[in-house]
Design a protein around this motif. Structure first.
Motif, PDB file in Angstrom:
ATOM      1  N   ASN A 253       0.719  -1.049  -0.401  1.00 43.37           N
ATOM      2  CA  ASN A 253       0.242   0.010   0.197  1.00 43.37           C
ATOM      3  C   ASN A 253       0.809   1.299  -0.007  1.00 43.37           C
ATOM      4  OD1 ASN A 253      -2.361  -1.726   0.197  1.00 43.37           O
ATOM      5  ND2 ASN A 253      -2.431  -1.591   1.965  1.00 43.37           N
ATOM      6  N   VAL A 254       0.851   1.933  -1.062  1.00 41.31           N
ATOM      7  CA  VAL A 254       0.918   3.725  -0.978  1.00 41.31           C
ATOM      8  C   VAL A 254       0.808   4.324   0.280  1.00 41.31           C
ATOM      9  CG1 VAL A 254       2.607   5.126  -2.689  1.00 41.31           C
ATOM     10  CG2 VAL A 254       2.093   2.889  -3.459  1.00 41.31           C
ATOM     11  N   VAL A 255       1.043   4.893   0.743  1.00 38.13           N
ATOM     12  CA  VAL A 255       0.082   5.952   1.984  1.00 38.13           C
ATOM     13  C   VAL A 255       0.563   7.134   1.506  1.00 38.13           C
ATOM     14  CG1 VAL A 255       0.243   6.962   4.170  1.00 38.13           C
ATOM     15  CG2 VAL A 255       0.487   3.910   3.444  1.00 38.13           C
ATOM     16  N   PHE A 256       0.238   8.301   1.057  1.00 37.59           N
ATOM     17  CA  PHE A 256       0.064   9.706   0.603  1.00 37.59           C
ATOM     18  C   PHE A 256      -0.040  10.641   1.494  1.00 37.59           C
ATOM     19  CE2 PHE A 256      -0.550   7.085  -2.823  1.00 37.59           C
ATOM     20  CZ  PHE A 256       0.169   7.966  -3.419  1.00 37.59           C
ATOM     21  N   ASN A 257       0.340  11.650   1.668  1.00 35.79           N
ATOM     22  CA  ASN A 257       0.276  13.019   2.809  1.00 35.79           C
ATOM     23  C   ASN A 257      -0.984  13.339   3.347  1.00 35.79           C
ATOM     24  OD1 ASN A 257       2.640  12.597   3.812  1.00 35.79           O
ATOM     25  ND2 ASN A 257       3.374  13.975   2.247  1.00 35.79           N
ATOM     26  N   ASP A 258      -2.254  13.022   1.815  1.00 41.80           N
ATOM     27  CA  ASP A 258      -3.364  13.306   2.194  1.00 41.80           C
ATOM     28  C   ASP A 258      -3.874  12.839   1.034  1.00 41.80           C
ATOM     29  OD1 ASP A 258      -3.750  15.159  -0.503  1.00 41.80           O
ATOM     30  OD2 ASP A 258      -2.695  16.588   0.120  1.00 41.80           O
ATOM     31  N   PRO A 259      -5.432  12.786   1.465  1.00 44.57           N
ATOM     32  CA  PRO A 259      -6.252  11.961  -0.137  1.00 44.57           C
ATOM     33  C   PRO A 259      -6.498  12.286  -1.098  1.00 44.57           C
ATOM     34  CG  PRO A 259      -7.617  12.527   2.608  1.00 44.57           C
ATOM     35  CD  PRO A 259      -6.043  13.000   2.840  1.00 44.57           C
ATOM     36  N   CYS A 260      -6.423  13.232  -1.046  1.00 49.32           N
ATOM     37  CA  CYS A 260      -6.990  14.810  -2.595  1.00 49.32           C
ATOM     38  C   CYS A 260      -4.883  13.965  -3.572  1.00 49.32           C
ATOM     39  CB  CYS A 260      -6.726  15.871  -2.464  1.00 49.32           C
ATOM     40  SG  CYS A 260      -7.978  16.377  -1.421  1.00 49.32           S
ATOM     41  N   ASN A 261      -4.117  13.779  -2.815  1.00 52.87           N
ATOM     42  CA  ASN A 261      -3.305  13.624  -3.562  1.00 52.87           C
ATOM     43  C   ASN A 261      -3.497  12.186  -3.430  1.00 52.87           C
ATOM     44  OD1 ASN A 261      -1.629  16.189  -3.572  1.00 52.87           O
ATOM     45  ND2 ASN A 261      -0.043  15.388  -1.787  1.00 52.87           N
ATOM     46  N   ALA A 262      -3.623  11.239  -2.704  1.00 47.70           N
ATOM     47  CA  ALA A 262      -4.018   9.924  -3.111  1.00 47.70           C
ATOM     48  C   ALA A 262      -4.871   9.211  -4.781  1.00 47.70           C
ATOM     49  CB  ALA A 262      -4.956   9.124  -2.287  1.00 47.70           C
ATOM     50  N   ARG A 263      -5.631   9.884  -5.158  1.00 45.82           N
ATOM     51  CA  ARG A 263      -6.853  10.712  -5.982  1.00 45.82           C
ATOM     52  C   ARG A 263      -6.398  10.711  -6.719  1.00 45.82           C
ATOM     53  NH1 ARG A 263     -10.776  11.996  -2.187  1.00 45.82           N
ATOM     54  NH2 ARG A 263     -10.158  13.982  -2.210  1.00 45.82           N
ATOM     55  N   ARG A 264      -4.976  12.333  -6.822  1.00 42.13           N
ATOM     56  CA  ARG A 264      -5.328  12.542  -7.783  1.00 42.13           C
ATOM     57  C   ARG A 264      -4.021  11.073  -8.460  1.00 42.13           C
ATOM     58  NH1 ARG A 264      -1.332  16.263  -6.475  1.00 42.13           N
ATOM     59  NH2 ARG A 264      -0.705  17.164  -7.924  1.00 42.13           N
ATOM     60  N   ALA A 265      -3.408  10.337  -8.088  1.00 38.84           N
ATOM     61  CA  ALA A 265      -2.104   9.831  -8.499  1.00 38.84           C
ATOM     62  C   ALA A 265      -3.143   8.773  -9.395  1.00 38.84           C
ATOM     63  CB  ALA A 265      -1.606   9.204  -6.747  1.00 38.84           C
ATOM     64  N   TYR A 266      -3.751   7.913  -8.358  1.00 39.60           N
ATOM     65  CA  TYR A 266      -4.706   7.145  -9.360  1.00 39.60           C
ATOM     66  C   TYR A 266      -5.841   7.460 -10.359  1.00 39.60           C
ATOM     67  CZ  TYR A 266      -8.705   3.813  -9.794  1.00 39.60           C
ATOM     68  OH  TYR A 266      -9.805   2.583 -10.454  1.00 39.60           O
ATOM     69  N   HIS A 267      -5.842   8.402 -10.670  1.00 39.88           N
ATOM     70  CA  HIS A 267      -6.900   8.812 -11.662  1.00 39.88           C
ATOM     71  C   HIS A 267      -5.811   9.435 -12.647  1.00 39.88           C
ATOM     72  CE1 HIS A 267     -10.534   8.618 -10.338  1.00 39.88           C
ATOM     73  NE2 HIS A 267     -10.472   9.968  -9.038  1.00 39.88           N
ATOM     74  N   THR A 268      -4.829   9.785 -12.560  1.00 37.53           N
ATOM     75  CA  THR A 268      -3.489   9.485 -12.911  1.00 37.53           C
ATOM     76  C   THR A 268      -2.737   8.874 -13.599  1.00 37.53           C
ATOM     77  OG1 THR A 268      -3.089  12.485 -12.133  1.00 37.53           O
ATOM     78  CG2 THR A 268      -1.033  10.934 -14.051  1.00 37.53           C
ATOM     79  N   LEU A 269      -2.736   8.373 -13.332  1.00 35.36           N
ATOM     80  CA  LEU A 269      -1.590   6.543 -12.773  1.00 35.36           C
ATOM     81  C   LEU A 269      -2.023   5.690 -12.760  1.00 35.36           C
ATOM     82  CD1 LEU A 269       1.680   8.032 -10.736  1.00 35.36           C
ATOM     83  CD2 LEU A 269       1.635   8.380 -13.322  1.00 35.36           C
TER      84      LEU A 269
END
Length: 154
Positions: A100-116
């Motif tokens: 599991n890759v844990v991000f500093n905030d949920p927005c970054n996790a969502r951006r990473a998911y939708h981009t990558l």
């Protein structure tokens, strides 16, 4: 109504794939090159250290975390480098094949998911590229291989 919308979206996706395939065939004919159906080696019969685990019923989704499967040959630093633009905090390894890759905030996790968040075909191994280290050393070229198949973590 939702089922009709999903069916329409699937039909549109299939039509787009067919159009892309037709364009690819036209380019190949124009330049006289063969079409390689497996240019990145997805037919190599890659096996992972551990089989994929099924999703638990009614999981609690972590909004700041992405699950990556098929990262057997990648090191922690290679995975963090792949997600670098989205400020990953750390990788929580679940077993040899997933983490599991844990991000500093949920927005970054969502951006990473939708981009990558897409499956990237695995490139064929280079002769002599495997140095034998357990961290994946020469796997930088394959850093996107299955790490990009990120899913919202359970």
């Amino acid at each position: 109504e939702a089922a009709a919308a999903a069916a329409a979206a699937e039909a549109a996706r299939k039509k787009e794939e067919e159009e892309e395939e037709a364009k690819k065939e036209a380019r190949a004919a124009k330049y006289g090159i063969p079409i390689d159906d497996a240019p990145y080696g997805e037919d190599l019969g890659v096996t992972f250290c551990r089989p994929r685990k099924p999703l638990e019923p009614d999981p609690d989704f972590l909004q700041d975390t992405l699950h990556c499967y098929g990262v057997d040959r990648l090191s922690t630093s290679e995975i963090l480098d792949y997600f670098q633009a989205y400020s990953p905090a750390y990788v929580l390894w679940l077993d040899d094949s997933s983490g599991n890759v844990v991000f500093n905030d949920p927005c970054n996790a969502r951006r990473a998911y939708h981009t990558l968040g897409r499956t990237i075909r695995l490139p064929p191994p280079r002769p002599g590229a495997d140095s034998g280290d357990s961290e994946g050393g020469a796997a930088a070229a394959a850093a996107a291989a299955e790490a990009a198949a990120a899913e919202t973590a359970a």
